[in-house]
Design an enzyme around this catalytic site. Structure first.
Site, short mmCIF file in Angstrom:
data_model
loop_
_atom_site.label_atom_id
_atom_site.label_comp_id
_atom_site.label_asym_id
_atom_site.label_seq_id
_atom_site.Cartn_x
_atom_site.Cartn_y
_atom_site.Cartn_z
N LYS A 111 0.81 -1.23 0.00
CA LYS A 111 0.00 0.00 0.00
C LYS A 111 0.84 1.28 0.00
O LYS A 111 0.33 2.34 -0.28
CB LYS A 111 -0.89 0.05 1.25
CG LYS A 111 -1.97 -1.02 1.28
CD LYS A 111 -2.95 -0.71 2.40
CE LYS A 111 -3.69 -1.93 2.86
NZ LYS A 111 -4.15 -1.84 4.23
N LYS A 191 -7.38 -11.39 -0.81
CA LYS A 191 -8.16 -11.74 0.39
C LYS A 191 -9.40 -10.86 0.47
O LYS A 191 -9.41 -9.73 -0.02
CB LYS A 191 -7.30 -11.61 1.65
CG LYS A 191 -7.02 -10.20 2.07
CD LYS A 191 -6.48 -10.09 3.49
CE LYS A 191 -6.37 -8.60 3.78
NZ LYS A 191 -5.79 -8.12 4.93
N LYS A 194 -12.18 -5.26 3.94
CA LYS A 194 -13.16 -4.18 4.06
C LYS A 194 -12.99 -3.13 2.98
O LYS A 194 -13.93 -2.46 2.62
CB LYS A 194 -12.94 -3.42 5.37
CG LYS A 194 -12.99 -4.18 6.62
CD LYS A 194 -12.81 -3.16 7.75
CE LYS A 194 -12.47 -3.85 9.02
NZ LYS A 194 -11.02 -3.82 9.26
P1 AMP Z 1 -8.62 -5.84 9.71
O1 AMP Z 1 -9.89 -5.83 8.92
O2 AMP Z 1 -7.42 -5.69 8.81
O3 AMP Z 1 -8.63 -4.94 10.87
O4 AMP Z 1 -8.49 -7.32 10.30
C1 AMP Z 1 -8.98 -7.70 11.56
C2 AMP Z 1 -8.77 -9.17 11.73
O5 AMP Z 1 -9.50 -9.91 10.75
C3 AMP Z 1 -7.30 -9.61 11.59
O6 AMP Z 1 -7.04 -10.64 12.51
C4 AMP Z 1 -7.24 -10.14 10.18
O7 AMP Z 1 -6.23 -11.09 9.99
C5 AMP Z 1 -8.62 -10.79 10.06
N1 AMP Z 1 -9.03 -10.86 8.66
C6 AMP Z 1 -9.31 -9.82 7.83
N2 AMP Z 1 -9.64 -10.26 6.60
C7 AMP Z 1 -9.54 -11.62 6.64
C8 AMP Z 1 -9.76 -12.64 5.67
N3 AMP Z 1 -10.14 -12.36 4.43
N4 AMP Z 1 -9.59 -13.94 6.06
C9 AMP Z 1 -9.22 -14.24 7.33
N5 AMP Z 1 -8.99 -13.30 8.29
C10 AMP Z 1 -9.15 -12.00 7.95
#
Ligand code: AMP
Ligand code: TRP
Length: 341
Positions: A111, A191, A194
């Site tokens: 990013k 992946k 959000k």
């Molecule tokens: P974030 O949305 O980046 O704040 O992620 C919060 C938590 O969700 C972290 O532990 C990430 O590793 C997990 N997470 C986010 N997206 C995924 C995904 N596509 N698959 C598995 N875990 C995810």
């Protein structure tokens, strides 16, 4: 020795199913161990955003964590910016981490880079290390994408302990057995996230049932036409199988053997995801902003004592206060013994 766990969620967008299966559910299922969950709002500021939206998303993330089963009677739930100790330990750890280490982190490579990139995007893994080390954490339940950050946290903790004596617990990351990296339904190479460029392949926890169904029915599969669990060669179908498996508590291989066509697999997956999210959505809509704010305020209060003690211990070890560090060889608290891997 500490058996405490922590996980954080960035309010950069509405929570999606990858968050749920990768981290929220493991956190909720393990609450018989002492657990800390926080809204990582400081992390959301590494990229441009609007203050009003940040405030709203922070509350929404907290509300969805509660609706998903985070139990505030047992688990501490708070908003990161309510605890100044995060920012303080972050700076102290910036004096332990190196530029090379930060620069190697995948998320910065993906990013960052341009001269307009916020400096905080470079240093954010060090803030994440501070989040964890602040609370004497043994285990960090996260999705696979966070593994590298927890490795950095371990490296910093061990380096610090070597230099200054046993101040930090060395944590380890844990990942769910299935769907540790749920993929975007429209592009299985990336992946589910959000802030993905298009939301067509992202299942948000608050998407209405018809939207969930439409996104799942349009999921990319492949041209082989056969239902088989093979993440390497058939990422699209395998991702659907993982999704159905986590939604029903089944095994992706066993599900594959019971399905012959993509249409039926998608219908079953849509039904299961809708059934999984329906009670979460219902509980979320029953919460008021005041309910959520109250939980967050109480959580920050409960988290502060240990966090402040960690900062004090860290400063003393670094020569930053008139307090003398604990004698070499004697842990500052009984819980600072490095956890085994
Ligand atoms: P974030 O949305 O980046 O704040 O992620 C919060 C938590 O969700 C972290 O532990 C990430 O590793 C997990 N997470 C986010 N997206 C995924 C995904 N596509 N698959 C598995 N875990 C995810
Ligand atoms: N960096 C994590 C993410 O992007 C969120 C996070 C911040 C986190 N601090 C944490 C997760 C501490 C676990 C522990 O998903």
């Amino acid at each position: 020795m500490s058996d405490r766990r922590i996980s954080g969620f960035k309010p950069t967008g509405p929570l999606q199913l990858g968050n749920y299966v990768g981290a929220i559910r493991p956190v909720v299922d393990g609450q018989d161990q002492p657990t800390i969950v926080f809204v990582a709002d400081l992390h959301a500021m590494t990229v441009p955003g609007d203050p009003q939206r940040l405030r709203e998303l922070s509350l929404q993330v907290a509300g969805l964590l509660l609706a998903s089963g985070v139990d505030p009677r047992r688990t501490i739930l708070y908003r990161q910016s309510d605890l100044p100790a995060h920012a303080e330990l972050h700076y102290l750890l910036e004096c332990v981490a190196t530029y090379g280490e930060a620069h190697r982190m995948i998320q910065f490579k993906e990013k960052g880079g341009g001269s307009g990139t916020r400096l905080s995007l470079l240093t954010y893994p060090v803030l994440m290390a501070a989040d964890i080390l602040l609370h004497d954490i043994a285990e960090v339940p996260v999705g696979r994408d966070q593994r590298q950050h927890v490795e950095l946290t371990r490296d910093l903790a061990m380096r610090f302990n070597e230099r200054h004596g046993p101040v930090f617990t060395v944590p380890r990351a844990t990942h769910p057995a299935i769907a540790a990296r749920l993929a975007d339904l429209a592009d299985p190479a990336v992946k589910m996230g959000k802030t993905n460029a298009s939301s067509n392949g992202v299942l948000f926890l608050l998407d209405p049932p018809d939207v969930l169904r439409r996104k799942i029915m349009r999921a990319v599969t492949d041209t082989a036409g056969e239902v088989a669990y093979d993440p390497e060669n058939r990422p699209g179908v395998s991702n659907l199988l993982e999704l159905l498996a986590v939604a029903t508590g089944d095994d992706p291989r066993r599900i594959a053997s019971g399905h012959t066509g993509y249409g039926a697999l998608k219908r079953a997956t849509a039904d299961a995801v809708i059934a999984l999210l329906e009670p979460i959505q219902r509980r979320y809509h029953a919460l008021s902003e005041d309910d959520i704010e109250q939980v967050l305020a109480a959580g920050a209060e409960r988290a502060a004592e240990r966090a402040d003690a960690t900062v004090a211990r860290t400063k003393a070890a670094m020569g930053l206060s008139s307090a003398r560090p604990a004698r070499a060889g004697s842990p500052a608290t009984p819980e600072t013994v490095p956890a085994s891997r």
